[in-house]
Design a protein around this motif. Structure first.
Motif, PDB file in Angstrom:
ATOM      1  N   TYR A  44      -8.175  -5.539   1.387  1.00 52.97           N
ATOM      2  CA  TYR A  44      -7.239  -4.465   0.802  1.00 52.97           C
ATOM      3  C   TYR A  44      -7.927  -2.971   1.120  1.00 52.97           C
ATOM      4  N   PHE A  47      -6.187  -0.144   3.148  1.00 55.14           N
ATOM      5  CA  PHE A  47      -6.104   1.411   2.599  1.00 55.14           C
ATOM      6  C   PHE A  47      -6.607   2.262   3.672  1.00 55.14           C
ATOM      7  N   TYR A  48      -7.952   2.157   3.892  1.00 56.32           N
ATOM      8  CA  TYR A  48      -8.688   2.953   4.920  1.00 56.32           C
ATOM      9  C   TYR A  48      -7.883   3.036   6.355  1.00 56.32           C
ATOM     10  N   SER A  95      -4.842   5.233   5.865  1.00 55.20           N
ATOM     11  CA  SER A  95      -5.213   6.583   5.336  1.00 55.20           C
ATOM     12  C   SER A  95      -5.596   7.178   6.843  1.00 55.20           C
ATOM     13  N   LYS A 116      -2.774   7.519   9.626  1.00 55.55           N
ATOM     14  CA  LYS A 116      -1.471   7.559   9.155  1.00 55.55           C
ATOM     15  C   LYS A 116      -0.349   8.019  10.012  1.00 55.55           C
ATOM     16  N   ASP A 121       6.640   7.219   0.936  1.00 52.66           N
ATOM     17  CA  ASP A 121       6.415   8.527   0.239  1.00 52.66           C
ATOM     18  C   ASP A 121       6.787   8.392  -1.008  1.00 52.66           C
ATOM     19  N   PRO A 166       8.097   8.255  -4.685  1.00 54.80           N
ATOM     20  CA  PRO A 166       7.331   7.478  -5.914  1.00 54.80           C
ATOM     21  C   PRO A 166       7.696   6.015  -6.152  1.00 54.80           C
ATOM     22  N   ALA A 167       8.862   5.848  -6.291  1.00 51.64           N
ATOM     23  CA  ALA A 167       9.437   4.552  -6.978  1.00 51.64           C
ATOM     24  C   ALA A 167       9.010   3.506  -5.904  1.00 51.64           C
ATOM     25  N   GLN A 207       6.543   3.659  -3.665  1.00 50.83           N
ATOM     26  CA  GLN A 207       5.145   3.719  -3.495  1.00 50.83           C
ATOM     27  C   GLN A 207       4.578   2.784  -4.601  1.00 50.83           C
ATOM     28  N   ALA A 208       5.055   3.073  -5.867  1.00 51.55           N
ATOM     29  CA  ALA A 208       4.537   2.309  -7.139  1.00 51.55           C
ATOM     30  C   ALA A 208       4.855   0.949  -6.893  1.00 51.55           C
ATOM     31  N   TYR A 215       2.396  -0.559  -4.593  1.00 55.05           N
ATOM     32  CA  TYR A 215       1.014  -0.798  -5.219  1.00 55.05           C
ATOM     33  C   TYR A 215       1.151  -1.838  -6.211  1.00 55.05           C
ATOM     34  N   GLN A 216       2.098  -1.951  -7.060  1.00 54.60           N
ATOM     35  CA  GLN A 216       2.217  -3.018  -8.218  1.00 54.60           C
ATOM     36  C   GLN A 216       2.195  -4.353  -7.380  1.00 54.60           C
ATOM     37  N   PHE A 271      -1.169  -5.566  -5.872  1.00 55.87           N
ATOM     38  CA  PHE A 271      -2.095  -6.052  -6.857  1.00 55.87           C
ATOM     39  C   PHE A 271      -1.704  -7.358  -7.299  1.00 55.87           C
ATOM     40  N   GLU A 272      -0.444  -7.486  -7.622  1.00 56.10           N
ATOM     41  CA  GLU A 272       0.072  -8.972  -8.098  1.00 56.10           C
ATOM     42  C   GLU A 272      -0.269  -9.862  -7.055  1.00 56.10           C
ATOM     43  N   TYR A 304      11.620 -11.325  -8.079  1.00 57.18           N
ATOM     44  CA  TYR A 304      11.167  -9.945  -7.388  1.00 57.18           C
ATOM     45  C   TYR A 304      12.031  -9.896  -6.346  1.00 57.18           C
ATOM     46  N   ILE A 339       9.371   4.147 -13.780  1.00 59.83           N
ATOM     47  CA  ILE A 339       8.514   3.453 -12.684  1.00 59.83           C
ATOM     48  C   ILE A 339       7.779   2.837 -13.564  1.00 59.83           C
ATOM     49  N   LEU A 358       3.997   0.340 -13.865  1.00 61.77           N
ATOM     50  CA  LEU A 358       2.888  -0.107 -12.982  1.00 61.77           C
ATOM     51  C   LEU A 358       2.060  -0.851 -13.819  1.00 61.77           C
ATOM     52  N   ALA A 379      -3.412  -0.407  -9.336  1.00 63.13           N
ATOM     53  CA  ALA A 379      -2.247  -0.069  -8.911  1.00 63.13           C
ATOM     54  C   ALA A 379      -1.724   1.605  -9.431  1.00 63.13           C
ATOM     55  N   TYR A 418      -1.640   5.019  -7.792  1.00 62.64           N
ATOM     56  CA  TYR A 418      -0.402   5.932  -7.702  1.00 62.64           C
ATOM     57  C   TYR A 418      -0.721   7.252  -8.349  1.00 62.64           C
ATOM     58  N   GLN A 478       0.295  10.862  -6.787  1.00 58.11           N
ATOM     59  CA  GLN A 478       1.113  11.673  -7.303  1.00 58.11           C
ATOM     60  C   GLN A 478       0.827  12.852  -7.509  1.00 58.11           C
ATOM     61  N   TYR A 528     -13.099   2.970  -1.011  1.00 55.61           N
ATOM     62  CA  TYR A 528     -12.121   1.594  -1.114  1.00 55.61           C
ATOM     63  C   TYR A 528     -12.936   0.262  -1.068  1.00 55.61           C
TER      64      TYR A 528
END
Lengths: 226, 248
Positions: free
Chosen positions: A71, A75-76, A79, A82, A91, A93-94, A96-97, A100-101, A104-105, A150, B65, B67, B72, B76, B80, B100
């Motif tokens: 992971y 990420f590296y 970044s 990019k 980009d 927010p919804a 992106q969140a 990430y969620q 990690f799940e 999901y 949203i 999380l 995560a 985020y 943000q 990281y």
């Protein structure tokens, strides 16, 4: 750029596969790589330990920067690169969140899979219990139903974080591929089956498909009945 | 901004603590929050299940949203709210790579700690083996030694100032955290993720004498404002913890 990258990897290792998918997506083909054998314990060799004191694969270097966790490497790479290849972090927010969620799940998902298919690898013979393996299988079924839900919620043809392919797919797809390799029923888990079919021919995934899976197309049937 | 955020949390849970530290660091105090009790099973309540089908804490919302995974949520929030509060992801490629890497290794540390501290909680009685717990303890010791190595540069600098006020001299000794004392350059998400585990380890009796670098890291960071502000309430109430890790 890719020429000062080195990846030590093992065939069929989901964490290694994640990094390879990311490298392909960021147009970083041409990186140095060396296939090592888990069976021959090459992951505990000095060559690996010099980069990764944990003696684990993947082991990844970019110049002097060492990033062994899959992971962390994803990420590296996203970044640092990019602006080339595909954008892997949305980009909005919804999205992106959600990305990430699900990423990690995805760690829990991977653990629950391993707790079943690698039960005997992890647990010495005198510590094994049918009740434990049964419980691990039940936990995996619960997990699978979550992921079916999901994907179903997002609709046919969706990726894990919505409309676009992202790091969530990079990190979780290998787990899904593993499930079907080990005999998961696409009839019982149709949404995951559809997701697998959607991604298996994606160029980055095809290019990094575990070589021993190509040599031997028949997998195992450990998960046939779950 | 913070007003549209809500956090369901449990006291002493490192994942919850990580999110709370991040909210403090990003100047998002004022978020709504509700403390729930693990002992009473409140993490499995309908209120939690509606946000987090896994029935786990933290359960975090920002508007619509959701999380629930602590790392995560931290990633985020940093992305943000990049331009406010403390910067938690370094720019330099070398530091970023290290950040990281240590951040994700922090999850390994969490697992190995849990496999010892919560052995009886995770494993039904008829499946427990001394050999398994022994192996988990050995794995934890290996892990802790890795982190002692990662923190080899941790130390503090001491500065002494004299200040004359009327006829009195005040001696003010300021303890400043030296460079190299954090996990990846300056304070970052790696510390946000890992510090709560460190605090947990000492709370459960880890020997500061045997793990001096971790102990120093802990004592340097424990009074950081964001960490002090979010410290588990019951730890303040009862300073004496458990002793499971005492002999490691």
């Amino acid at each position: 750029m890719a020429q000062n990258m080195t990846l030590l990897w093992g065939s069929g290792s989901a964490p290694c596969w994640r990094v390879m998918i990311a490298l392909e997506e960021k147009n970083l083909q041409g990186y140095n790589h060396k296939l090592l054998s888990f069976d021959k314990m090459e992951h505990k060799s000095q060559e690996v330990l010099d980069i990764n004191p944990r003696g684990q694969l993947p082991s990844f270097k970019h110049g002097d920067n060492i990033v062994n966790d899959s992971y962390a490497a994803c990420f590296y790479l996203e970044s640092q690169f990019k602006s080339q290849g595909n954008r892997l972090i949305p980009d909005s927010p919804a999205e992106q969140a959600l990305m990430y969620q699900r990423m990690f799940e995805g760690l829990a998902f991977y653990e629950k899979l391993n707790a079943v298919i690698y039960y005997k690898w992890f647990v010495p013979e005198d510590e094994r219990h049918d009740s434990a393996l049964k419980r691990n299988k039940e936990a995996l079924v619960t997990e699978l139903k979550l992921w079916e839900g999901y994907l179903k919620k997002l609709g046919s043809g969706s990726y894990l974080a919505g409309k676009t392919f992202s790091l969530a797919d990079v990190t979780v797809f290998p787990t899904v591929a593993y499930l079907f390799r080990f005999g998961l029923s696409a009839e019982r888990y149709p949404v995951l089956g559809e997701y697998y079919a959607l991604l298996k021919d994606r160029p980055s995934i095809k290019a990094s498909w575990p070589p021993h899976w190509l040599e031997n197309t028949k997998g195992q049937d450990t998960l046939k009945d779950i | 901004m913070a007003k549209s955020m809500s956090l369901l949390w449990g006291a002493g849970s490192p994942p919850c603590w990580r999110v709370m530290i991040t909210l403090e660091e990003k100047k998002l105090q004022g978020y709504r929050h509700k403390l729930l009790s693990f002992e009473k099973g409140e993490h499995k309540s309908q209120e939690v299940l509606e946000i987090n089908p896994r029935g786990q804490l933290p359960a975090f919302k920002h508007g619509d949203i959701i999380l629930n995974e602590s790392v995560a949520a931290c990633l985020y929030l940093e992305n943000q709210f990049k331009s406010q509060g403390v910067k938690l992801i370094p720019d330099s490629p070398a530091e970023q790579a290290l950040m990281y890497q240590r951040m994700m290794e922090g999850l390994c540390l969490t697992d190995k700690l849990n496999s010892v501290i919560y052995y009886d909680l995770f494993v039904p009685e008829e499946e427990r083996h001394e050999s398994a717990l022994k192996r988990n303890k050995e794995a934890l010791v290996t892990e802790l030694k890795l982190w002692e190595g990662y923190l080899h540069k941790v130390e503090h600098e001491q500065h002494t100032h004299t200040h004359a006020h009327q006829c009195f001299f005040y001696l003010i000794s300021a303890i400043k955290v030296a460079a190299g004392s954090y996990l990846a350059g300056a304070f970052s998400l790696a510390d946000v993720i890992v510090f709560p585990n460190t605090a947990y380890a000492f709370r459960f009796g880890l020997s500061a004498g045997r793990y001096p670098k971790l102990a120093k890291y802990y004592s340097l960071l424990k009074d950081r404002p964001s960490i002090k502000a979010s410290r588990p309430p019951q730890w303040l109430a009862s300073p004496q913890g458990h002793e499971i890790l005492r002999d490691l």
